[in-house]
Design an enzyme around this catalytic site. Structure first.
Site, PDB file in Angstrom:
ATOM      1  CG  ASP A  17      -1.333 -10.706   6.279  1.00  0.00           C
ATOM      2  OD1 ASP A  17      -0.979 -11.862   5.951  1.00  0.00           O
ATOM      3  OD2 ASP A  17      -0.917  -9.692   5.706  1.00  0.00           O
TER       4      ASP A  17
ATOM      5  CG  LEU B 283      -1.898  -1.141   1.363  1.00  0.00           C
ATOM      6  CD1 LEU B 283      -2.735  -1.009   2.621  1.00  0.00           C
ATOM      7  CD2 LEU B 283      -2.817  -1.216   0.144  1.00  0.00           C
TER       8      LEU B 283
HETATM    9  N1  LIG Z   1       6.255   0.837  12.667  1.00  0.00           N
HETATM   10  C1  LIG Z   1       7.258   0.348  11.945  1.00  0.00           C
HETATM   11  N2  LIG Z   1       8.517   0.388  12.397  1.00  0.00           N
HETATM   12  C2  LIG Z   1       9.536  -0.127  11.664  1.00  0.00           C
HETATM   13  N3  LIG Z   1       9.364  -0.713  10.466  1.00  0.00           N
HETATM   14  C3  LIG Z   1       8.131  -0.785   9.964  1.00  0.00           C
HETATM   15  C4  LIG Z   1       7.011  -0.256  10.663  1.00  0.00           C
HETATM   16  N4  LIG Z   1       5.894  -0.477   9.932  1.00  0.00           N
HETATM   17  C5  LIG Z   1       6.304  -1.120   8.838  1.00  0.00           C
HETATM   18  N5  LIG Z   1       7.627  -1.304   8.848  1.00  0.00           N
HETATM   19  C6  LIG Z   1       8.414  -1.971   7.807  1.00  0.00           C
HETATM   20  O1  LIG Z   1       8.126  -1.331   6.600  1.00  0.00           O
HETATM   21  C7  LIG Z   1       7.885  -2.283   5.582  1.00  0.00           C
HETATM   22  C8  LIG Z   1       6.560  -1.999   4.909  1.00  0.00           C
HETATM   23  O2  LIG Z   1       5.557  -2.077   5.864  1.00  0.00           O
HETATM   24  P1  LIG Z   1       4.039  -2.095   5.447  1.00  0.00           P
HETATM   25  O3  LIG Z   1       3.235  -2.373   6.643  1.00  0.00           O
HETATM   26  O4  LIG Z   1       3.671  -0.932   4.643  1.00  0.00           O
HETATM   27  O5  LIG Z   1       4.149  -3.139   4.374  1.00  0.00           O
HETATM   28  P2  LIG Z   1       3.683  -4.576   4.274  1.00  0.00           P
HETATM   29  O6  LIG Z   1       3.749  -5.179   5.631  1.00  0.00           O
HETATM   30  O7  LIG Z   1       4.445  -5.222   3.197  1.00  0.00           O
HETATM   31  O8  LIG Z   1       2.235  -4.299   3.865  1.00  0.00           O
HETATM   32  P3  LIG Z   1       1.393  -5.160   2.974  1.00  0.00           P
HETATM   33  O9  LIG Z   1       1.396  -6.521   3.593  1.00  0.00           O
HETATM   34  O10 LIG Z   1       0.110  -4.438   3.029  1.00  0.00           O
HETATM   35  O11 LIG Z   1       2.101  -5.128   1.658  1.00  0.00           O
HETATM   36  C9  LIG Z   1       7.995  -3.627   6.210  1.00  0.00           C
HETATM   37  O12 LIG Z   1       9.278  -4.127   5.916  1.00  0.00           O
HETATM   38  C10 LIG Z   1       7.921  -3.402   7.681  1.00  0.00           C
HETATM   39  O13 LIG Z   1       8.759  -4.297   8.369  1.00  0.00           O
END
Ligand SMILES: Nc1ncnc2c1ncn2[C@@H]1O[C@H](COP(=O)(O)OP(=O)(O)OP(=O)(O)O)[C@@H](O)[C@H]1O
Length: 484
Positions: A223, A109
């Site tokens: 998830d 996203l």
């Molecule tokens: N609060 C946070 N602190 C540190 N790293 C984060 C945080 N939130 C997300 N990340 C890191 O950023 C990256 C992207 O996170 P995000 O949640 O947008 O993606 P995602 O988990 O791949 O989402 P989706 O599953 O919807 O594609 C991931 O590698 C995650 O580990």
């Protein structure tokens, strides 16, 4: 600009910070960058139009007002955000108050940046930036779901939404930053990708408590996987990624269960001391009525096929509809992966993984040299009870985490004190000590303090004049019904 005590919603694009785009080439921090082997979530829509629960469809793009957040009231990050907002001419937090430090990762996203307040360097935040112009309507609805859910959470193992900023075509969520990256990357740094059994118990307990909270407010997570379990700088977990969740009704109950307990019968001697019958200790079986709080969304129902292949429950793969049980199945897969370094139904391709999950094949464990550690037998039994294909027999489906917490694998855990347990020492994990942590998961109190506690609880029991005690399964967080 809308503001309540806790969230600041920025609605104007006057100070839009275009560094979101300029920052993308920055190196990703090694501690928080997701491993390239991370498994992406799946979201198929072919089933959704037919019988999807209306609760799972976001009704509006507005993030509702937040309820008070008693558990994060004293969080210094709140104070920093509020101070920045109060110093602003309109009393609001804006993107110009934030300084992007580096990109930490990208997802389906949007992108996530480490950021700080411009005038206060000591607090780290993560900002998830979504460019709405780049998203399909379906993905936009996931962003709305994530925003609504983030705004309703108040739990130490879940993110706090400090601000939701809308600027031009960007939607930004300011949440806690987790400096230790995710559990998937941490697992990859361990020998054979496995964790020691005490570390498994530590992470499993924290995830269990986080899922319990989500279910108690009617959220089915869908998830669960190590990639979505982030690790804060104090070593405790934070579940992330709420875009695939769905909401349901939940009817909390207080259940009474009769438990047989072993006790030693004691008599007062004429010298005023306690001694056992005949001078010897004798064990009696006594019955105790235990009151348990149960809030499990057992009527939750959705037909959308979402999740991550290796973690999908059989009912989800079959596509006939699923409910709360998918999270308890995924919890079983998670525990298996933490113990064995891989998931139990993984095939050579995504299709064969799905076939293995949907087949009648039960979970199997690899042959190991005879192990004396009773925790290994317990963890296998826990996995077997969670990875039951028939949801009516799967542990957790009927009464949620309350039943799972009673499994012998978790014996000795004082659930209300879970935040005070010390995180495990693992390769690649750097934990900032808060000074309050207890050593080890099963902390032994000094004898003198143990007696003081026993005395206190005895006095409390007497003064209430009740035979019914709440046991340690009771939930200590503030329960909110259907807040999402
Ligand atoms: N609060 C946070 N602190 C540190 N790293 C984060 C945080 N939130 C997300 N990340 C890191 O950023 C990256 C992207 O996170 P995000 O949640 O947008 O993606 P995602 O988990 O791949 O989402 P989706 O599953 O919807 O594609 C991931 O590698 C995650 O580990």
């Amino acid at each position: 600009m809308e503001e309540d005590n806790h969230t600041l919603i920025y609605r104007q694009d006057s100070d839009l910070d275009l560094s979101f785009t300029s920052c993308t080439n920055t190196t990703i921090s090694s501690s928080s960058a997701r491993s390239s082997l991370a498994r992406s979530s799946l979201c198929l829509s072919f089933n959704e139009s037919t019988r999807i629960s209306s609760a799972s469809v976001p009704q509006s793009s507005n993030i509702p007002n937040l309820h008070p957040r008693p558990h994060r009231k004293s969080d210094p990050n709140w104070a920093a955000v509020n101070t920045a907002a109060n110093l602003s001419s309109d009393g609001a937090l804006h993107l110009r108050h934030l300084k992007l430090v580096r990109l930490v990762g990208s997802g389906n996203l949007g992108r996530v940046f480490l950021c700080r307040l411009r005038d206060y360097e000591h607090a780290n935040f993560a900002i998830k930036v979504v460019d709405k112009n780049l998203l399909t309507a379906k993905k936009l609805s996931h962003v709305n779901t994530e925003g609504r859910i983030l705004s309703s959470l108040d739990h130490p193992f879940l993110p706090t939404l400090y601000a939701h900023l809308e600027a031009s075509h960007y939607s930004c969520f300011l949440i806690d930053y987790c400096s230790n990256g995710d559990l998937h990357s941490l697992l990859r740094k361990q020998p054979s990708y496995r964790l020691p059994i005490d570390a498994v118990r530590f992470y499993a307990s924290e995830v269990l408590v986080a899922l319990e909270y989500l279910h108690s407010i009617g959220i089915v997570y869908r998830d669960l996987k190590p990639e979505n379990i982030l690790i804060r700088d104090d070593g405790h977990i934070m579940l992330s990624d709420f875009d695939l969740c769905f909401n349901s009704e939940v009817e909390p109950t207080l259940d009474h269960r009769v438990e047989r307990i072993k006790s030693r019968k004691q008599h007062r001697t004429r010298f005023g001391r306690y001694t056992c019958c005949n001078g010897r200790s004798r064990k009696y079986k006594e019955e105790e009525v235990v009151t348990e709080f149960v809030a499990e969304p057992t009527t939750a129902f959705s037909k959308s096929c979402v999740g991550t292949h290796e973690y999908l429950a059989p009912e989800l793969v079959k596509g006939n509809g699923h409910g709360n049980g998918v999270d308890w199945w995924a919890f079983g897969i998670l525990v298996y992966e933490l113990v064995y370094g891989s998931t139990p139904f993984r095939g050579n391709s995504k299709e064969s993984t799905l076939r293995n999950i949907a087949s009648s094949r039960n979970v199997t464990f690899e042959d190991e040299p005879k192990c004396e550690n009773p925790s290994m037998a317990h963890v296998k039994d826990l996995i077997e009870q969670l990875l039951v294909k028939d949801t009516s027999k799967r542990l957790g489906c009927a009464r949620g985490a309350t039943d799972i917490k009673r499994h012998p694998f978790f014996d000795g855990i004082k659930w209300p004190l879970i935040r005070t347990y010390s995180p495990p020492e693992l390769r690649g994990l750097s934990v900032k000590k808060s000074g309050k942590a207890r050593d080890g998961l099963v902390t032994v109190m000094p004898k003198k303090r143990r007696w003081i506690w026993k005395g206190l609880s005895w006095i409390l029991m007497k003064s209430k004049g009740s035979k019914r005690n709440l046991n340690s399964n009771q939930n200590y967080y503030c329960y909110k019904k259907n807040v999402v």
